[in-house]
Design an enzyme around this catalytic site. Structure first.
Site, short mmCIF file in Angstrom:
data_model
loop_
_atom_site.label_atom_id
_atom_site.label_comp_id
_atom_site.label_asym_id
_atom_site.label_seq_id
_atom_site.Cartn_x
_atom_site.Cartn_y
_atom_site.Cartn_z
N ARG A 216 -5.04 5.05 4.25
CA ARG A 216 -3.90 4.93 3.34
C ARG A 216 -3.87 3.54 2.73
O ARG A 216 -3.63 3.37 1.52
CB ARG A 216 -2.60 5.21 4.08
CG ARG A 216 -1.38 5.26 3.16
CD ARG A 216 -0.08 5.39 3.92
NE ARG A 216 0.16 4.23 4.78
CZ ARG A 216 1.35 3.93 5.29
NH1 ARG A 216 2.40 4.69 5.05
NH2 ARG A 216 1.48 2.87 6.06
N LYS A 217 -4.10 2.52 3.57
CA LYS A 217 -4.10 1.15 3.07
C LYS A 217 -5.30 0.91 2.13
O LYS A 217 -5.15 0.39 1.03
CB LYS A 217 -4.15 0.17 4.25
CG LYS A 217 -3.92 -1.28 3.86
CD LYS A 217 -5.20 -2.06 3.77
CE LYS A 217 -4.95 -3.52 3.40
NZ LYS A 217 -6.19 -4.30 3.33
N LEU A 218 -6.51 1.31 2.55
CA LEU A 218 -7.70 1.10 1.74
C LEU A 218 -7.60 1.82 0.40
O LEU A 218 -7.90 1.25 -0.65
CB LEU A 218 -8.94 1.59 2.50
CG LEU A 218 -10.27 1.55 1.74
CD1 LEU A 218 -10.65 0.13 1.39
CD2 LEU A 218 -11.38 2.21 2.56
N VAL B 288 -3.65 0.22 -1.32
CA VAL B 288 -3.55 -1.21 -1.55
C VAL B 288 -4.86 -1.75 -2.15
O VAL B 288 -4.87 -2.39 -3.21
CB VAL B 288 -3.21 -1.96 -0.25
CG1 VAL B 288 -3.12 -3.46 -0.51
CG2 VAL B 288 -1.90 -1.45 0.33
N ASN B 289 -5.97 -1.50 -1.47
CA ASN B 289 -7.25 -2.05 -1.94
C ASN B 289 -7.67 -1.43 -3.27
O ASN B 289 -8.13 -2.13 -4.17
CB ASN B 289 -8.33 -1.83 -0.89
CG ASN B 289 -8.06 -2.59 0.39
OD1 ASN B 289 -6.92 -2.70 0.83
ND2 ASN B 289 -9.09 -3.10 1.04
#
Length: 300
Positions: free
Chosen positions: A128-130, A133-134
């Site tokens: 989810r972050k990768l 956000v990324n």
């Protein structure tokens, strides 16, 4: 004498921390509560990497020392922009943070860490972050650079760029929803929060810094091709992600080795050769032709 050790360092530095941990475990009373070790690093499985360094250094002592420590992987999310020269240890960070920690290794004896939350499986939170956000940060950088912006926050002041970034991370959210079962409304709120974080004018991040190393960011399991490949496999939309790839291929920075190499590859390789080499996609993959067609617009 501490019971909890957290290491906020890059993956290349983990091996230099290992000797300190080995010495600490040797000095630790065997009957004491196991030392709880977590590497607060973006690299997937960073604590596992640290544990491997510790185990290698400990050698024959490891069977005895292993009972004196617990190693747990984490997923950390906080934007740390480029710091002013000479700032020293006075580091500027954003107020938002998220810290997910796998709870299995602790066997119910969880450390008390305000603000952290413990989960059974880190995989969905890491992706989810990768993939949000990324992916969103890099998409902002490449679209922003193409439009002539210097700062990430300024780039997102352009409604067209905000729409393009939003389109890319909406597509990654569709993958996350289908793959991990995240609720659509939760992902929508997460995306809104991410965009607001990027807009923070107090974070002086530049499109050049965030966009550096474009070849790595265009590789098979990274922030664009990784989620786009999964989306294509399931018949989901990829137009926003392909637009981000298109912008990434136009990225230029003479001071960044990979950006210079990117330009050289686009000049010397055919669209097919570039797509296979840089993105790692197989010609039989459903994403291959769409990406190849985007690449073809940039090759000589």
């Amino acid at each position: 004498s501490a019971d909890v050790v957290t290491c906020a360092v890059g993956p290349t530095v983990l091996k230099f921390i290992a000797p300190v941990l080995v010495a600490g475990l040797r000095a630790r009373v065997a009957s004491a509560r196991p030392l709880q070790v977590m590497a607060c690093e973006n690299a997937i499985g960073a604590t596992d990497q640290l544990r491997e360094h510790v185990e290698s250094l400990a050698g024959d002592e490891w069977p005895d020392l292993s009972s004196r420590a617990v190693f747990a992987n984490t997923a950390v999310d906080r934007i740390v922009p480029g710091q002013p020269e000479g700032a020293g240890i006075d580091v500027t960070v954003e107020p938002f943070f998220e810290w997910a920690i796998e709870q299995g290794p602790f066997d119910g004896d969880l450390p008390s860490i305000p603000g952290a939350h413990f989960v059974d499986d880190l995989g969905p939170f890491i992706e989810r972050k990768l993939f949000t956000v990324n992916t969103g940060h890099a998409a902002t950088a490449y679209h922003g650079a193409l439009a002539g912006f210097e700062k990430i926050a300024d780039a997102l002041s352009d409604p067209d760029i905000e729409q393009k970034v939003g389109s890319a991370i909406s597509e990654t959210s569709a993958v996350l929803e289908q793959k991990h079962g995240f609720a659509a409304e939760d992902l929508s709120e997460y995306r809104r929060t991410i965009i607001e974080r990027f807009k923070n004018p107090a974070l002086p991040d530049t499109v050049t810094r965030v966009g550096r190393q474009p070849l790595r960011k265009l590789s098979r399991h990274e922030r664009f091709i990784g989620p786009a490949a999964e989306a294509a496999e399931h018949g989901l939309g990829v137009a926003g992600l392909l637009a981000a790839v298109d912008a990434a291929l136009a990225f230029e920075d003479p001071a960044d080795e990979q950006a210079v190499e990117l330009r050289a590859k686009l000049t010397s390789l055919s669209a097919d050769a570039f797509t296979a080499e840089v993105t790692g996609l197989d010609p039989s993959h459903p994403l291959y032709v769409p990406v190849r067609d985007v690449v073809a617009r940039h090759t000589a």
